[in-house]
Design an enzyme around this catalytic site. Structure first.
Site, PDB file in Angstrom:
ATOM      1  N   GLU A   1      27.880  30.818  26.267  1.00 16.92           N
ATOM      2  CA  GLU A   1      28.465  29.490  26.402  1.00 16.92           C
ATOM      3  C   GLU A   1      28.251  28.939  27.810  1.00 16.92           C
ATOM      4  O   GLU A   1      29.203  28.641  28.537  1.00 16.92           O
ATOM      5  CB  GLU A   1      29.949  29.527  26.050  1.00 16.92           C
TER       6      GLU A   1
ATOM      7  N   CYS B   1      44.242   9.387  49.942  1.00 14.28           N
ATOM      8  CA  CYS B   1      45.263   9.748  50.935  1.00 14.28           C
ATOM      9  C   CYS B   1      45.544  11.248  50.885  1.00 14.28           C
ATOM     10  O   CYS B   1      46.680  11.688  50.655  1.00 14.28           O
ATOM     11  CB  CYS B   1      46.548   8.953  50.696  1.00 14.28           C
ATOM     12  N   GLU B   2      44.508  12.025  51.060  1.00 15.74           N
ATOM     13  CA  GLU B   2      44.589  13.477  51.123  1.00 15.74           C
ATOM     14  C   GLU B   2      43.571  13.943  52.151  1.00 15.74           C
ATOM     15  O   GLU B   2      42.410  13.518  52.110  1.00 15.74           O
ATOM     16  CB  GLU B   2      44.264  14.129  49.766  1.00 15.74           C
TER      17      GLU B   2
ATOM     18  N   GLY C   1      27.628  26.434  30.709  1.00 14.62           N
ATOM     19  CA  GLY C   1      27.908  25.037  31.011  1.00 14.62           C
ATOM     20  C   GLY C   1      27.234  24.657  32.310  1.00 14.62           C
ATOM     21  O   GLY C   1      26.271  23.896  32.341  1.00 14.62           O
ATOM     22  N   ARG C   2      27.703  25.249  33.408  1.00 11.99           N
ATOM     23  CA  ARG C   2      27.155  24.968  34.729  1.00 11.99           C
ATOM     24  C   ARG C   2      25.645  25.199  34.775  1.00 11.99           C
ATOM     25  O   ARG C   2      24.896  24.394  35.319  1.00 11.99           O
ATOM     26  CB  ARG C   2      27.848  25.871  35.757  1.00 11.99           C
TER      27      ARG C   2
ATOM     28  N   ARG D   1      35.462  19.604  43.473  1.00 17.78           N
ATOM     29  CA  ARG D   1      35.145  21.002  43.758  1.00 17.78           C
ATOM     30  C   ARG D   1      35.231  21.343  45.246  1.00 17.78           C
ATOM     31  O   ARG D   1      35.775  22.399  45.599  1.00 17.78           O
ATOM     32  CB  ARG D   1      33.755  21.372  43.207  1.00 17.78           C
TER      33      ARG D   1
ATOM     34  N   GLY E   1      29.163  31.579  32.675  1.00 16.22           N
ATOM     35  CA  GLY E   1      29.270  32.063  34.053  1.00 16.22           C
ATOM     36  C   GLY E   1      27.957  32.254  34.769  1.00 16.22           C
ATOM     37  O   GLY E   1      27.938  32.748  35.904  1.00 16.22           O
TER      38      GLY E   1
ATOM     39  N   TYR F   1      37.925  24.185  45.799  1.00 16.56           N
ATOM     40  CA  TYR F   1      37.373  25.514  46.018  1.00 16.56           C
ATOM     41  C   TYR F   1      36.725  25.705  47.388  1.00 16.56           C
ATOM     42  O   TYR F   1      36.249  26.803  47.691  1.00 16.56           O
ATOM     43  CB  TYR F   1      36.305  25.831  44.960  1.00 16.56           C
TER      44      TYR F   1
END
Length: 423
Positions: free
Chosen positions: A272, A341-342, A274-275, A310, A231, A314
């Site tokens: 842990e 198509c969104e 990641g980002r 993302r 995090g 988000y």
């Protein structure tokens, strides 16, 4: 600034040539930046005996990137069978792997126990009886503090989270694990996502150390490690401040030192990330292929949210540079969009940018975590290739782009038709 000046200085002068060779779009990751961040973490927490990073494989599950993690001495945080396979293919053995899953199936338990096992981190007290015999000698539980902790902005209120055992279940969970044969213990929590306020992480360390004391007092358990989760945040916007890693590590180190002074020992500290490890060291490179001017001005590119979801999922901000126009005035306001198509297939909404011409390369920052990994095949749009910018300046393809043949591959199966007896 989202993308380091060092990364820019090595990529931007060569990116047109790279795009001409490989084609677009592609994700590109910076080996030098990833290694530098890894060394920064190790140096920051060197004062805590037994410190170890377990890279969150979900952030960037690419064999070549995971090889870099292994070379730096890191373990792997896994939550699925394919992630376990990736780690074990690289030579990771039992205590190199932290396996944290929720609603774990019998198949996953069996796979986690195979090949020497792993550190099994249970998410639910009911899973204790579902772990197949022999029960692991080393066991860990994921803790959810519930109302005892204010929720991190992104991960949400712990009371509403599906993860972890409750505060009231903690002692009973370890008691049951002891009865099943566990003799070594760890404690885990994950209560933040993209958190740039370092004090939140300090309080997380304080929380798990306090909980370790509670369990030791009740059951006589001495924890081998506590895992404060990941995090750690990164600055996606140019005006965002970064995580104060020196201050955070100093204060967390003091907590572990105080624990050792009081108890005569201290658990190892795992995390842990990641980002934080790879996020700033990846970019999505895409080419402008269309313009549309109706109620807004749109720049259409040859990537879509199958490569980076993302912003759609988000509302996340990813900084964008237009190659060759980094110093040009930002005279235009665009939505930068893909071909899906969104209507939320947008990398940027009402973004001030220099005038973008068809054929221009756009570099979308901070895609080194939860970018390619969160891709999908909706609308038949396929995920792009992944490249690695090596420390010697060469560029290596580390995953090819998906093909139409890949899209149809799951139709290749032996016929299987079943008629239930009650039909």
């Amino acid at each position: 600034m989202p993308m380091s000046e060092s990364f820019k200085s090595r990529l931007f002068p060569a990116v047109e040539e790279i795009a001409a060779h490989f084609g677009t779009p592609f994700h590109l990751y910076d080996e030098a930046g990833i290694r530098a961040t890894g060394e920064e973490l190790k140096k920051a927490f060197a004062g805590i005996e037994g410190y170890r990073e377990y890279y969150a494989v979900k952030a960037l599950p690419n064999r070549r990137i995971l090889q870099l993690m292994k070379e730096m001495g890191f373990g792997f945080d896994c939550s699925s069978i394919p992630e376990l396979i990736l780690a074990r293919e690289l030579g990771a053995t039992a205590e190199d792997i932290m396996f944290t899953s929720n609603n774990t199936s019998d198949e996953e338990f069996a796979f986690a126990a195979a090949d020497g096992g792993c550190i099994l981190n249970l998410d639910d007290i009911t899973l204790i009886d579902k772990v197949p015999a022999p029960f692991p000698d080393l066991i860990c539980f994921r803790y959810n503090p519930g109302p005892r902790r204010t929720g991190n902005l992104i991960i949400g209120n712990p009371v509403e989270a599906k993860y972890g055992i409750s505060h009231e279940q903690v002692v009973e969970a370890y008691r049951r694990a002891q009865k099943r044969g566990a003799r070594r213990f760890g404690l885990h929590t994950m209560v933040a996502s993209n958190e740039r306020d370092y004090t939140y992480m300090v309080e997380t360390a304080r929380m798990v150390l306090s909980l370790a004391e509670t369990v030791e007092d009740a059951l006589g358990i001495r924890f081998e490690f506590v895992n404060i989760g990941g995090g750690f945040g990164i600055p996606y916007k140019p005006e965002d401040h970064g995580l104060d890693l020196p201050a955070m590590s100093a204060e967390i180190g003091a907590l572990f030192a105080a624990f050792r002074a009081k108890h005569g020992y201290a658990p190892k500290m795992y995390m842990e990330s990641g980002r934080f490890m790879t996020g700033p060291h990846g970019v999505l490179v895409t080419r402008a292929i269309n313009h549309k001017d109706i109620y807004r001005k749109y720049v259409g590119v040859d990537a879509c949210m199958s490569a980076l979801m993302r912003p759609a999922l988000y509302g996340s901000y990813h900084h964008i540079d237009v190659i060759g126009k980094e110093q040009s005035p930002k005279t235009e306001v665009y939505d930068v969009v893909g071909s899906l198509c969104e209507n939320n297939d947008k990398f940027a909404v009402q973004r001030e940018l220099p005038k973008v011409d068809e054929g221009d390369l756009l570099v979308i920052h901070d895609t080194g975590a939860h970018g390619h990994a969160m891709g999908f095949q909706y609308n038949g749009r396929l995920r792009p290739m992944e490249l690695l910018l090596r420390t010697d300046g060469s560029v290596e393809m580390i995953r090819r782009a998906e093909t139409v043949e890949d899209y149809f591959a799951t139709y290749n199966f032996s016929p299987d038709r079943f008629t239930p007896a009650q039909s």
